[in-house]
Design an enzyme around this catalytic site. Structure first.
Site, short mmCIF file in Angstrom:
data_model
loop_
_atom_site.label_atom_id
_atom_site.label_comp_id
_atom_site.label_asym_id
_atom_site.label_seq_id
_atom_site.Cartn_x
_atom_site.Cartn_y
_atom_site.Cartn_z
N SER A 84 0.92 -1.37 0.07
CA SER A 84 -0.09 -0.22 -0.23
C SER A 84 1.12 0.93 0.02
CB SER A 84 -0.86 -0.09 1.43
OG SER A 84 -1.96 -1.26 1.65
N1 SAM Z 1 -0.44 -4.51 4.24
C1 SAM Z 1 -0.24 -4.69 2.47
C2 SAM Z 1 1.52 -4.67 2.89
O1 SAM Z 1 1.92 -3.99 3.76
O2 SAM Z 1 1.88 -5.07 1.99
C3 SAM Z 1 -0.51 -4.69 1.77
C4 SAM Z 1 -1.99 -5.67 1.30
S1 SAM Z 1 -2.50 -5.96 -0.69
C5 SAM Z 1 -3.11 -4.36 -0.84
C6 SAM Z 1 -3.71 -6.75 -0.16
C7 SAM Z 1 -3.62 -8.25 0.89
O3 SAM Z 1 -5.16 -9.00 0.68
C8 SAM Z 1 -3.25 -9.40 -0.69
O4 SAM Z 1 -2.02 -9.85 -0.35
C9 SAM Z 1 -4.30 -10.41 -0.80
O5 SAM Z 1 -3.70 -11.03 -1.36
C10 SAM Z 1 -4.30 -9.78 0.39
N2 SAM Z 1 -5.93 -10.80 0.45
C11 SAM Z 1 -6.94 -10.56 -0.64
N3 SAM Z 1 -8.09 -11.47 0.24
C12 SAM Z 1 -7.51 -11.38 1.64
C13 SAM Z 1 -8.68 -12.59 2.14
N4 SAM Z 1 -9.74 -13.20 2.58
N5 SAM Z 1 -7.87 -12.98 3.20
C14 SAM Z 1 -6.34 -12.89 3.99
N6 SAM Z 1 -5.74 -12.03 2.79
C15 SAM Z 1 -6.46 -11.59 1.81
#
Ligand code: SAM
Length: 234
Positions: A84
């Site tokens: 992000s």
């Molecule tokens: N917090 C992260 C960082 O600091 O790099 C960025 C998050 S990224 C925008 C969103 C993440 O949420 C992705 O890696 C995606 O695979 C994960 N994600 C999506 N749906 C999810 C779920 N149901 N449970 C856990 N993770 C999930």
């Protein structure tokens, strides 16, 4: 020529990214001052600033993007996912108001950057990632960097992490269509949750969900955000 002119300040000699990181924080602070949205406190807490200063963001992006690691924008981390924007990480960290004895949960580990920033401020940090290779990479990275208060798992974060609940704070870093009821349940009385809610491919609203000591839940819209969608079977 005096030798002292050639000597680098301590931090710089050890970390060539220190200047870029300081500039990133300056940019974030300036943007927050003039910022948008329903944010009462337009200032980062000192402990949030020092947490941002402590985490080497360049270690959380692909090698070939390291030169951009401190730009104020999201970057691709593979598997169609992103780390992000630093501004959003800073705002969300600030809004959670965590304390040093807190136990917190993140949904969407991604690179592990956001949970590393939070782990600087709390005693126990948990994070769930649904994409296995990303979760494994984050695990290896956080271990290498010495974060021993972070526990990760691969799974669907929609259901939270019952075993370690309840949490003082929960942060969801992917866009949900609604607030997952298991996460509300796993929030401590007096706890706070931040979650982007809205349509999957457009702008969402960042919601602050607060649970009172009596267990009453109050939801507030804070600001528009754009996250990748929360996936999974639900
Ligand atoms: N917090 C992260 C960082 O600091 O790099 C960025 C998050 S990224 C925008 C969103 C993440 O949420 C992705 O890696 C995606 O695979 C994960 N994600 C999506 N749906 C999810 C779920 N149901 N449970 C856990 N993770 C999930």
């Amino acid at each position: 020529l005096s030798l002292s002119i050639l000597a680098l300040p301590d931090g710089l000699a050890k970390d060539p990214f220190a200047v870029k990181r300081a500039k990133m924080i300056e940019t974030i602070e300036a943007e927050i001052k003039t910022g948008y949205g329903n944010l009462a406190n337009k200032k980062l807490d000192d402990n949030v600033i020092s947490a941002l200063n402590s985490v080497p963001r360049h270690e959380f992006v692909p090698k070939k993007l390291q030169h951009s690691a401190y730009d104020n924008r999201p970057l691709p981390i593979g598997h169609g996912q992103t780390i992000s924007q630093p501004y959003i990480v800073a705002i969300m960290t600030n809004l959670l108001h965590v304390g040093k004895n807190d136990s917190i949960l993140e949904i969407g580990t991604g690179s592990g950057y956001q949970i590393a920033v939070l782990a600087e401020l709390v005693s126990k940090a948990y994070s769930i990632e649904i994409i296995e290779p990303l979760g494994k990479e984050a695990q290896a990275r956080l271990q290498r960097l010495g974060y021993d208060n972070i526990t990760l798992k691969i799974g669907d974060g929609y259901y939270g992490w019952e075993e370690h609940a309840p949490f003082d704070a929960i942060i969801v870093t992917a866009a949900a269509s609604h607030i997952p009821p298991p996460l509300i349940k796993q929030l401590k009385p007096g706890g706070r949750m931040l979650i982007p809610v809205g349509s999957r491919f457009m702008v969402q609203e960042l919601l602050l969900v607060e649970k009172s000591e009596e267990g009453k839940v109050r939801t507030q819209q804070l600001l528009p955000v754009a996250f990748v969608p929360l996936t999974g079977k639900h």
